[in-house]
Design a protein around this motif. Structure first.
Motif, PDB file in Angstrom:
ATOM      1  N   THR A 222       0.707  -1.134   0.102  1.00 55.92           N
ATOM      2  CA  THR A 222      -0.027  -0.093  -0.062  1.00 55.92           C
ATOM      3  C   THR A 222       0.762   1.230   0.077  1.00 55.92           C
ATOM      4  O   THR A 222       2.113   1.078   0.143  1.00 55.92           O
ATOM      5  N   GLN A 223       0.311   2.333  -0.266  1.00 55.68           N
ATOM      6  CA  GLN A 223       0.907   3.735  -0.052  1.00 55.68           C
ATOM      7  C   GLN A 223       1.672   3.833   1.032  1.00 55.68           C
ATOM      8  O   GLN A 223       1.505   3.670   2.160  1.00 55.68           O
ATOM      9  N   LYS A 224       2.923   4.712   0.898  1.00 55.85           N
ATOM     10  CA  LYS A 224       3.566   5.138   2.031  1.00 55.85           C
ATOM     11  C   LYS A 224       3.703   6.738   1.997  1.00 55.85           C
ATOM     12  O   LYS A 224       4.000   7.112   0.900  1.00 55.85           O
ATOM     13  N   VAL A 225       3.721   7.107   3.001  1.00 54.47           N
ATOM     14  CA  VAL A 225       3.927   8.513   3.236  1.00 54.47           C
ATOM     15  C   VAL A 225       5.703   8.814   3.062  1.00 54.47           C
ATOM     16  O   VAL A 225       5.882   9.997   2.545  1.00 54.47           O
TER      17      VAL A 225
ATOM     18  N   ILE B 101       1.799  16.080   4.578  1.00 50.36           N
ATOM     19  CA  ILE B 101       2.670  15.276   3.813  1.00 50.36           C
ATOM     20  C   ILE B 101       3.933  15.284   3.268  1.00 50.36           C
ATOM     21  O   ILE B 101       5.105  14.860   3.266  1.00 50.36           O
ATOM     22  N   ARG B 102       3.997  16.433   2.361  1.00 45.54           N
ATOM     23  CA  ARG B 102       5.097  16.992   1.717  1.00 45.54           C
ATOM     24  C   ARG B 102       6.240  17.289   2.789  1.00 45.54           C
ATOM     25  O   ARG B 102       7.415  17.031   2.514  1.00 45.54           O
ATOM     26  N   ASN B 103       5.759  17.888   3.948  1.00 48.08           N
ATOM     27  CA  ASN B 103       6.838  18.406   4.804  1.00 48.08           C
ATOM     28  C   ASN B 103       7.428  17.270   5.713  1.00 48.08           C
ATOM     29  O   ASN B 103       8.540  17.241   5.868  1.00 48.08           O
ATOM     30  N   LEU B 104       6.578  16.237   5.681  1.00 47.71           N
ATOM     31  CA  LEU B 104       7.072  14.989   6.545  1.00 47.71           C
ATOM     32  C   LEU B 104       8.082  14.339   5.304  1.00 47.71           C
ATOM     33  O   LEU B 104       9.061  13.602   6.042  1.00 47.71           O
ATOM     34  N   ARG B 105       7.783  14.340   4.214  1.00 49.16           N
ATOM     35  CA  ARG B 105       8.688  13.701   3.300  1.00 49.16           C
ATOM     36  C   ARG B 105      10.204  14.678   2.993  1.00 49.16           C
ATOM     37  O   ARG B 105      10.983  14.059   3.284  1.00 49.16           O
ATOM     38  N   TYR B 106      10.108  15.683   3.418  1.00 43.32           N
ATOM     39  CA  TYR B 106      11.281  16.460   3.201  1.00 43.32           C
ATOM     40  C   TYR B 106      12.143  16.407   4.466  1.00 43.32           C
ATOM     41  O   TYR B 106      13.127  16.026   4.392  1.00 43.32           O
ATOM     42  N   ALA B 107      11.351  16.190   5.670  1.00 44.04           N
ATOM     43  CA  ALA B 107      11.957  15.955   7.014  1.00 44.04           C
ATOM     44  C   ALA B 107      12.653  14.400   6.916  1.00 44.04           C
ATOM     45  O   ALA B 107      13.706  14.209   7.270  1.00 44.04           O
ATOM     46  N   SER B 108      12.104  13.695   6.214  1.00 48.08           N
ATOM     47  CA  SER B 108      12.246  12.016   6.116  1.00 48.08           C
ATOM     48  C   SER B 108      13.471  12.144   5.259  1.00 48.08           C
ATOM     49  O   SER B 108      14.416  11.523   5.562  1.00 48.08           O
ATOM     50  N   GLY B 109      13.520  12.890   4.063  1.00 43.91           N
ATOM     51  CA  GLY B 109      14.465  12.843   3.029  1.00 43.91           C
ATOM     52  C   GLY B 109      15.813  13.558   3.772  1.00 43.91           C
ATOM     53  O   GLY B 109      17.023  12.852   3.496  1.00 43.91           O
ATOM     54  N   GLY B 110      15.917  14.424   4.463  1.00 40.75           N
ATOM     55  CA  GLY B 110      16.783  15.133   5.061  1.00 40.75           C
ATOM     56  C   GLY B 110      17.369  14.323   6.202  1.00 40.75           C
ATOM     57  O   GLY B 110      18.734  13.985   6.371  1.00 40.75           O
ATOM     58  N   ALA B 111      16.533  13.441   6.805  1.00 42.84           N
ATOM     59  CA  ALA B 111      17.238  12.699   7.919  1.00 42.84           C
ATOM     60  C   ALA B 111      17.969  11.368   7.273  1.00 42.84           C
ATOM     61  O   ALA B 111      18.793  10.959   7.774  1.00 42.84           O
ATOM     62  N   LEU B 112      17.258  10.905   6.134  1.00 44.63           N
ATOM     63  CA  LEU B 112      18.025   9.800   5.473  1.00 44.63           C
ATOM     64  C   LEU B 112      19.283  10.247   4.959  1.00 44.63           C
ATOM     65  O   LEU B 112      20.149   9.121   4.874  1.00 44.63           O
ATOM     66  N   MET B 113      19.635  11.440   4.431  1.00 48.25           N
ATOM     67  CA  MET B 113      20.738  12.026   4.293  1.00 48.25           C
ATOM     68  C   MET B 113      21.651  11.931   5.227  1.00 48.25           C
ATOM     69  O   MET B 113      22.861  11.724   4.919  1.00 48.25           O
ATOM     70  N   VAL B 114      21.341  12.485   6.246  1.00 51.41           N
ATOM     71  CA  VAL B 114      22.044  12.570   7.467  1.00 51.41           C
ATOM     72  C   VAL B 114      22.444  11.095   7.856  1.00 51.41           C
ATOM     73  O   VAL B 114      23.721  10.820   8.057  1.00 51.41           O
ATOM     74  N   LEU B 115      21.683  10.446   7.839  1.00 50.99           N
ATOM     75  CA  LEU B 115      21.850   8.846   8.151  1.00 50.99           C
ATOM     76  C   LEU B 115      22.933   8.125   7.151  1.00 50.99           C
ATOM     77  O   LEU B 115      23.467   7.450   7.634  1.00 50.99           O
ATOM     78  N   SER B 116      22.643   8.382   6.064  1.00 48.21           N
ATOM     79  CA  SER B 116      23.570   7.976   5.002  1.00 48.21           C
ATOM     80  C   SER B 116      25.054   8.322   5.186  1.00 48.21           C
ATOM     81  O   SER B 116      25.927   7.492   5.298  1.00 48.21           O
ATOM     82  N   VAL B 117      25.338   9.663   5.689  1.00 41.38           N
ATOM     83  CA  VAL B 117      26.712   9.937   6.010  1.00 41.38           C
ATOM     84  C   VAL B 117      26.844   9.262   7.441  1.00 41.38           C
ATOM     85  O   VAL B 117      28.192   8.554   7.371  1.00 41.38           O
ATOM     86  N   LEU B 118      26.024   9.070   8.296  1.00 39.92           N
ATOM     87  CA  LEU B 118      26.676   8.520   9.473  1.00 39.92           C
ATOM     88  C   LEU B 118      26.938   6.900   9.198  1.00 39.92           C
ATOM     89  O   LEU B 118      27.840   6.177   9.774  1.00 39.92           O
ATOM     90  N   VAL B 119      26.120   6.189   8.221  1.00 34.36           N
ATOM     91  CA  VAL B 119      26.572   4.821   8.061  1.00 34.36           C
ATOM     92  C   VAL B 119      27.544   4.771   7.050  1.00 34.36           C
ATOM     93  O   VAL B 119      28.554   3.931   7.072  1.00 34.36           O
ATOM     94  N   ALA B 120      27.925   5.793   6.310  1.00 36.32           N
ATOM     95  CA  ALA B 120      29.259   5.652   5.263  1.00 36.32           C
ATOM     96  C   ALA B 120      30.331   5.943   6.178  1.00 36.32           C
ATOM     97  O   ALA B 120      31.202   5.347   6.027  1.00 36.32           O
ATOM     98  N   VAL B 121      30.093   6.686   7.068  1.00 33.55           N
ATOM     99  CA  VAL B 121      31.420   6.751   8.242  1.00 33.55           C
ATOM    100  C   VAL B 121      31.636   5.664   8.928  1.00 33.55           C
ATOM    101  O   VAL B 121      32.913   5.082   8.878  1.00 33.55           O
ATOM    102  N   GLN B 122      30.744   4.954   9.483  1.00 35.61           N
ATOM    103  CA  GLN B 122      30.919   3.566  10.047  1.00 35.61           C
ATOM    104  C   GLN B 122      31.356   2.579   8.981  1.00 35.61           C
ATOM    105  O   GLN B 122      32.336   1.821   9.453  1.00 35.61           O
ATOM    106  N   ALA B 123      31.003   2.662   7.916  1.00 38.06           N
ATOM    107  CA  ALA B 123      31.425   1.511   7.022  1.00 38.06           C
ATOM    108  C   ALA B 123      32.992   2.131   6.351  1.00 38.06           C
ATOM    109  O   ALA B 123      33.668   0.851   6.322  1.00 38.06           O
ATOM    110  N   TRP B 124      33.325   3.346   6.475  1.00 42.03           N
ATOM    111  CA  TRP B 124      34.478   3.614   6.234  1.00 42.03           C
ATOM    112  C   TRP B 124      35.465   2.821   7.001  1.00 42.03           C
ATOM    113  O   TRP B 124      36.778   2.615   7.111  1.00 42.03           O
TER     114      TRP B 124
END
Length: 191
Positions: free
Chosen positions: A108-111, A166-189
């Motif tokens: 089903t659809q996701k926010v 919903i749009r604001n939630l998506r922007y917040a989610s996108g920003g949080a995921l970008m920050v998370l990607s950096v944290l995970v990349a640092v851990q992977a490094w």
């Protein structure tokens, strides 16, 4: 679901309770299946890939899903639970069918894309904790529907107000995921 259960609870309390009980049972059944699939996929992934590549894959998933949310294009199928069943099934079985559909999480659809990243993390990071992800999502979903349905105002009205955010939630989610990607990349490094 609250748009169906709320009015049902107000007009026919017993039917509403049967619907909510069926919804919970269906979501828990589907959640159990999803837990097993995530666990097994995690075990296979962990056996095949060492930790650093799994972390890099998760970092890439965070970037891709974060970018999708920032572009207001959260990936999901364009469908909801089958509406035609509301006239064909009694409240309890209707709740079970809709709950199972919703409990699969991917039908089903996701926010936001957070659920996709959570499932990817469950598969890529650790089978011991993987079952907790879909289990927690299922329990939270059931509780949210019950609370919205039991509220004096219609769940549909609340969803309409939420829909504007919903749009604001998506922007917040996108920003949080970008920050998370950096944290995970640092851990992977450093792995």
């Amino acid at each position: 679901m609250a748009g169906v259960a709320g009015p049902m609870l107000r007009s026919r309390r017993g039917a509403g309770m049967r619907f909510l009980g069926g919804l919970a049972a269906g979501q828990l059944a589907a959640g159990t299946i999803l837990v097993l699939l995530v666990y097994l996929a995690g075990e296979v992934t962990r056996a095949v890939l060492p930790a650093p590549p799994r972390l890099w894959l998760l970092a890439v998933a965070c970037v891709l899903f974060g970018a999708a949310d920032l572009a207001n294009r959260t990936p999901h199928p364009w469908r909801q639970v089958p509406q035609r069943l509301i006239h064909r099934l009694r409240p309890g079985p209707l709740g079970v069918v809709w709950g199972f559909d919703l409990g699969l999480l991917v039908t089903t659809q996701k926010v936001t894309s957070l659920i996709w990243v959570a499932l990817a993390a469950g598969v890529l990071l650790g089978p011991p904790t993987a079952p907790a992800i879909p289990a927690v999502v299922t329990v939270v979903a059931v509780l949210a529907v019950v609370m919205l349905s039991a509220s004096p105002s219609s769940g549909t009205d609340r969803w309409a107000r939420f829909g504007k955010k919903i749009r604001n939630l998506r922007y917040a989610s996108g920003g949080a995921l970008m920050v998370l990607s950096v944290l995970v990349a640092v851990q992977a490094w450093h792995a």
